[in-house]
Design an enzyme around this catalytic site. Structure first.
Site, short mmCIF file in Angstrom:
data_model
loop_
_atom_site.label_atom_id
_atom_site.label_comp_id
_atom_site.label_asym_id
_atom_site.label_seq_id
_atom_site.Cartn_x
_atom_site.Cartn_y
_atom_site.Cartn_z
N ASN A 44 -7.50 -15.84 -8.01
CA ASN A 44 -6.31 -16.08 -8.84
C ASN A 44 -6.73 -16.26 -10.30
OD1 ASN A 44 -7.44 -18.55 -7.89
ND2 ASN A 44 -5.56 -19.66 -8.36
N GLU A 46 -5.03 -17.38 -13.89
CA GLU A 46 -3.84 -18.01 -14.48
C GLU A 46 -3.73 -17.74 -15.98
OE1 GLU A 46 -4.05 -22.11 -13.15
OE2 GLU A 46 -3.46 -21.49 -11.10
N CYS A 55 -2.02 -13.97 -8.37
CA CYS A 55 -2.61 -14.56 -7.17
C CYS A 55 -3.86 -13.78 -6.74
CB CYS A 55 -1.62 -14.54 -6.02
SG CYS A 55 -0.23 -15.64 -6.23
N GLU A 57 -4.63 -12.64 -3.78
CA GLU A 57 -4.36 -11.50 -2.89
C GLU A 57 -4.03 -10.25 -3.70
OE1 GLU A 57 -3.16 -14.54 -2.82
OE2 GLU A 57 -2.32 -15.09 -0.88
N CYS A 90 3.25 -11.94 -3.19
CA CYS A 90 2.12 -11.26 -2.55
C CYS A 90 2.55 -10.60 -1.24
CB CYS A 90 0.98 -12.24 -2.31
SG CYS A 90 0.15 -12.71 -3.84
#
Ligand code: THU
Length: 131
Positions: A44, A46, A55, A57, A90
């Site tokens: 992830n 940010e 994220c 994934e 996701c």
């Protein structure tokens, strides 16, 4: 017990070490296994404008697709506490890019959970709806 996914999950754990999460301090790692046998990692990432965060994934899936992969066999997600399932955004991306994939999650009790995307996305919206 799901021994074949232990390696993918430990790759996802490694990927979490590259998490950039200064706001949540919640590190997530993901590892995507393609039909070619290659593994693509993502963490992830940010942003100070929180909504722009990505994220783990999606990072891993976009990494696989950016390298030309189109057939995703499995996607593993690792968090320190375990028991974390992919968020809604996701799930939508998994439904589009990895519809047949196994989703592997480290459980809070040390177990390895294996799900299908269809378990996570009933009543889904996708490209078929646009025809
Ligand atoms: N996060 C993921 O990377 N994957 C998930 O499945 C759940 C949430 C990230 C997004 C954000 O950087 C942090 O975890 C806290 O929500």
């Amino acid at each position: 017990m799901n021994a074949k996914y232990q390696n993918l999950l430990s790759e996802a754990k490694k990927a979490s070490e590259n998490s950039y999460s200064p706001y949540s301090s919640f590190a997530v790692g993901s590892a995507v296994l393609s039909a070619s046998g290659r593994i693509y990692l993502g963490a992830n990432v940010e942003n100070a404008s929180y909504g722009l965060s990505n994220c783990a994934e999606r990072s891993a899936l976009f990494n696989a697709f950016s390298n030309g992969e189109r057939n995703v066999k499995a996607a593993a997600v690792w968090t320190r506490k375990g028991g974390v399932f992919p968020c809604g955004a996701c799930r939508q991306v998994l439904f589009e890019l990895a519809p047949s994939a196994d989703i592997i999650i480290n459980g809070s009790d040390g177990a390895i959970l294996v799900l299908k995307v269809s378990d996570l996305m009933p009543f889904s919206f996708g490209k078929e709806n646009l025809k």
